[in-house]
Design a protein around this motif. Structure first.
Motif, short mmCIF file in Angstrom:
data_model
loop_
_atom_site.label_atom_id
_atom_site.label_comp_id
_atom_site.label_asym_id
_atom_site.label_seq_id
_atom_site.Cartn_x
_atom_site.Cartn_y
_atom_site.Cartn_z
N UNK A 1 5.90 -92.93 -39.18
CA UNK A 1 7.30 -92.77 -38.82
C UNK A 1 7.60 -93.38 -37.47
N UNK A 2 7.74 -94.70 -37.41
CA UNK A 2 8.01 -95.36 -36.12
C UNK A 2 9.25 -94.79 -35.45
N UNK A 3 9.12 -94.41 -34.18
CA UNK A 3 10.25 -93.90 -33.42
C UNK A 3 10.50 -92.42 -33.60
N UNK A 4 9.74 -91.74 -34.47
CA UNK A 4 9.92 -90.30 -34.69
C UNK A 4 8.85 -89.52 -33.96
N UNK A 5 9.15 -88.24 -33.67
CA UNK A 5 8.29 -87.49 -32.78
C UNK A 5 7.58 -86.32 -33.44
N UNK A 6 8.23 -85.60 -34.34
CA UNK A 6 7.65 -84.42 -34.95
C UNK A 6 7.59 -84.59 -36.46
N UNK B 1 1.98 -92.48 -31.55
CA UNK B 1 2.19 -93.90 -31.87
C UNK B 1 2.77 -94.04 -33.28
N UNK B 2 3.69 -93.14 -33.62
CA UNK B 2 4.35 -93.24 -34.91
C UNK B 2 3.49 -92.82 -36.09
N UNK B 3 2.38 -92.10 -35.84
CA UNK B 3 1.50 -91.69 -36.94
C UNK B 3 1.07 -90.25 -36.74
N UNK B 4 0.76 -89.59 -37.88
CA UNK B 4 0.20 -88.23 -37.85
C UNK B 4 -0.61 -88.04 -39.14
N UNK B 5 -1.80 -87.42 -39.00
CA UNK B 5 -2.69 -87.22 -40.16
C UNK B 5 -2.50 -85.83 -40.73
#
Length: 850
Positions: free
Chosen positions: A796-801, A819-823
């Motif tokens: 999610x580029x530009x998203x935070x949560x 960096x726009x990623x979460x696992x």
């Protein structure tokens, strides 16, 4: 499949992992609680030490499904787990807060285990509807807190709680449980010990009841009153309505005072003795068994004493722990399962010198136990004493100090000095050793890998060696040399070294490398050293650096002529019948040679199965020229009549080495053949990779060998489920060397794509390889990247949560984008919705985990 929602650590750095599993094996290890699963999905709890070694693991659950959501560890290492279940058994313990489940709905549960995995208590929690536990914690005094969701209207809130009524379908709840949960202070197996000493010198002769009263209070206000066992509500003397031990009931423990009124017979009543069988020892790992005797003449069981051991002798150590204890004799024992053993409390294994063990009890009469000793290099002996004895039993407070009469005499062990291993030698060279000195020996003996006793060898005080390696040493490529010195009393010392032999000329078999344990160099491969005039067929082999492995076993060319054709074209023999393989061999040397053969009847890639070795070994006379020799076989009933068959022939001056299908053989030749057809073997694929390359995607794969291959089909899918073909490449058909393939997808999808490789053989057989996951995303779009077996990457580029919900809308996980990623780690199969936020911006993405 396993999911791992939670991890905790105890104060010693041990790691506890809890989760849910559907597996029926490889879960329970030294299972202290439950060795087998009870239903479809079960909880599990596992303990690892700080280095990651599994100490124990156990299933947790009953006959239905469990979901284990969280784990917590208290200040003393006890571990609590929480989740929800529909099982009616395997969860609660007797006397717990809630012993049974409500109907067929889900109930939350909380269970507490000791550090060694034993169940302390377990309880259901909830009411008439579904209740689920998602989190658990413990406070510094060990009280347990559980939180989750409930749809129940009853049996959740306690009177005067913050919120006593359910205001919606799924309400959160918080519950607190006492540290012990069951109405008692001590856990099962925990105890306190108190010793009482009675002065009955002023009492008359007779029998007296010995009673003891106990009192206890609750640990935390509101906890139930303690239960004192074994007797309650009795009177003893001036004490009324007490609980504890009623001597009037347990009359076997009454005290009998003799008429004389004396407390004890005169003199010390506890004595010790030590016996080690008469022996002499060379040390060096020799052992002796010591028997310790404790005699207690007091007529009562002695408690609270200490056992003092002292092992003397240079290098002497205790081996293991005391064993074979007499009935009633109790010694403090170490925890043998502790990863730090033997460096734990009460362990004596591998120690020397003085050690002390608490004595739990010494019964009246004679008690014994044994302890093993590793004998040292000087006089070894064991001294024993019992200390901390009550002075009414032994006036000094100690027993006598005893040791074995003679101990274990240390014999003279020879000493070998200045033994230096030479470097490598060339084939045909001589190994020379000298400058060695020996003391304390009566005889010396040299030996090598192939010669058990080498004659000669210099003088006793200064041995020397000039050793010419045997043909088998040369074939092995090394020789191990050892020197043993033996004393007149039978003690020995040995030194050894390995000398490599270089510039050795080998001939190798050339069947596929699997027939040589997947190794194509000497000695694992079927290597033979060359010997002019001794060959299979009539043409001698040439020197090879490595085996010329090949599908048709024709890598060695025209020198393979022991059989008249390759592939071998003799008629196929019937199953179970006798078969003779006619082999041509030449011996124009003055040495006897030996011929042996192998057939891989079941086509499994080796010559090691029953009946695959010829039933005879031909002895070929010296200077016998060229002859045909029949190698006898019985065709086994398991022969694969449609498979790939290889033949191996071995000729050597060594009668033993030719009977092994691989490893080195001296002075001869090895030849391999394929029988009639090459059969069907799969592709050996050693790599399949992909990467984004500008606006395209490059896919690459490498084969180590191919047999019977037709072509490759490249397939692509968006969701790792619905694949479709995007291209085809022809295969090599037959190959025994590395081949590289490349395919360019010039119109890749934006975002996530899954690529896999379909291998098609000439007979239509198919096999899949992959998948390879490529993220080709130049648009900045939100998407989910499903990595089979590794979780899901939310982009999610530009998203935070990010928050992840299941198909019912329940939130399962949340986190902060990096960096726009979460696992999203370890998801189970299902449909999920990810919600991504940044200020007022919100994006959603739906994804499926297969």
């Amino acid at each position: 499949m396993e999911t791992f929602p939670s991890v905790g650590c105890d104060p010693d750095g041990n790691i506890f992992v809890s989760g849910t599993t559907s597996s029926t094996d490889a879960i329970a290890i030294n299972a202290p609680h439950q060795a087998f699963g009870g239903g479809g999905d079960d909880g599990f709890l596992a303990k690892f030490d700080a280095a990651g070694t599994a100490l124990w693991s156990t299933y947790v659950g009953g006959e239905d499904d469990e979901v284990m959501n969280d784990v917590a560890v208290d200040a003393v290492g006890k571990v609590v787990v929480a989740g929800f279940t529909k099982s009616t058994i395997g969860i609660s313990t007797f006397g717990s807060y809630k012993e049974s489940i409500d109907g067929t709905n889900r109930d939350a549960f909380v269970m507490k285990f000791s550090n060694d995995g034993a169940l302390r208590w377990g309880t259901y929690f909830g009411g008439e509807d579904d209740d689920e536990n998602y989190a658990v914690a413990v406070d510094p005094v060990g009280d347990v807190y559980a939180a989750g969701l409930t749809a129940s209207l009853f049996d959740v809130a306690t009177p005067s709680a913050h919120q006593t009524a359910n205001n919606g379908n799924d309400e959160p709840y918080l519950a607190k449980f006492g540290e012990h949960e069951l109405p008692r202070i001590l856990y099962p197996g925990e105890c306190f010990v108190r010793q009482y000493i009675y002065d009955y010198s002023a009492l008359g002769a007779g029998t007296y009841n010995l009673s003891m009263g106990l009192s206890a209070s609750v640990y935390t206000p509101g906890d139930p009153a303690p239960l004192i066992m074994p007797d309650q509500h009795f009177n003893a003397g001036t004490f009324v309505d007490i609980s504890g031990f009623n001597g009037a009931v347990h009359t076997s423990d009454n005290a009998v005072i003799p008429a004389a009124g004396s407390a004890c017979a005169p003199g010390d009543q506890v004595s010790v003795g030590v016996d080690i069988p008469a022996t002499s020892s060379c040390g060096n790992g020799n052992y002796a068994q010591a028997t310790i005797t404790i005699t207690n003449l007091s007529g009562i069981t002695v408690t609270g004493a200490d056992l003092d051991l002292d092992l003397t002798g240079l290098g002497a150590t205790y081996v293991g722990e005391p064993y074979n204890l007499s009935v009633g004799l109790g010694l403090a024992a170490p925890n043998l399962l502790d990863p730090a053993y033997p460096f734990v409390l009460h362990a004596i294994n591998a120690q020397s010198g003085p050690v002390s063990l608490p004595i739990l009890s010494i019964p009246p009469g004679v008690s014994t136990f044994q302890v093993d000793l590793n004998i040292g290099s000087t006089l070894t002996n064991l001294s024993v004493q019992v200390s901390a004895i009550h002075t009414a039993i032994n006036t000094s407070g100690q027993s006598n100090l005893a040791s074995d009469v003679s101990g274990v005499t240390a014999l003279t062990v020879p000493v070998i000095a200045n033994f230096s291993c030479p470097g490598s030698i060339n084939a045909g060279g001589t190994i020379v050793l000298g400058g060695i000195s020996i003391s304390g020996a009566a005889t010396v003996q040299w030996a090598s890998t192939t010669v058990a006793s080498i004659t000669g060898g210099g003088t006793l005080a200064s041995p020397t060696l000039a050793y010419v390696p045997t043909p088998l040493d040369v074939a092995n490529g090394f020789v191990a040399i050892s020197l043993t010195a033996l004393s007149a009393s039978g003690c020995d010392a040995t030194v050894s070294c390995q000398v490599d032999i270089t510039n050795v000329s080998y001939d190798y078999g050339d069947a596929p490398v699997v027939y040589d344990m997947n190794i194509n160099y000497q000695p694992p491969a079927a290597a033979s050293t060359l010997f002019s005039g001794m060959v299979l067929g009539v043409t001698g082999p040439s020197t090879e650096n490595i085996a010329h492995n090949s599908v048709l076993a024709d890598g060695d060319g025209n020198e393979e002529d022991a059989l008249l054709t390759n592939p071998y074209t003799a008629p196929w023999p019937g199953l179970g019948g006798a078969f003779d393989l006619s082999v041509r061999a030449t011996n124009n040397t003055a040495s006897i040679s030996f011929l042996h053969a192998f057939v891989d009847w079941n086509a499994d890639g080796d010559f090691l199965d029953s009946l695959e070795s010829s039933t005879n070994t031909v002895v070929k006379a010296a200077v016998s020229g060229t002859q045909f020799h029949d190698m006898h076989f019985v065709v086994p009933p398991f022969a694969n009549t449609s498979g790939l068959f290889y033949i191996r022939l071995r000729l050597s001056v060594d009668s033993l080495s030719v009977t092994f299908p691989y490893m080195a053989a001296p002075r001869g030749e090895t030849e391999d053949y394929v029988w009639e057809s090459i059969g069907i073997l799969p592709v050996e694929l050693i790599a399949f990779t992909g990467e984004q390359e500008g606006a395209a995607v490059r896919l690459e794969w490498t084969t180590a060998s191919e047999r019977n291959t037709s072509h490759f089909v490249i397939e692509r899918a968006r969701d790792a489920m619905d694949y479709g073909p995007i291209g085809t490449l022809p295969a090599a058909g037959y190959s025994q060397s590395l081949l590289d393939y490349t395919f360019i997808d010039r119109s890749p999808w934006s975002g996530l794509s899954n690529y896999r490789l379909l291998q098609v053989d000439l007979d239509g057989t198919e096999a899949y390889h992959g998948p390879v996951v490529i993220d080709h995303n130049g648009t900045g779009a939100v998407h989910a990247q499903v990595l089979p077996g590794e979780g899901v990457i939310i982009h999610g580029p530009g998203l935070e949560e990010v928050m992840v919900h299941d198909h019912s809308g329940r939130m399962l996980a949340e986190g902060i984008m990096t960096d726009g990623r979460w696992r999203f780690a370890n998801p189970t199969s299902g449909v999920y919705l990810a919600v991504l936020l940044s200020g007022s911006r919100m994006e959603t993405v739906r994804f499926v985990v297969p």
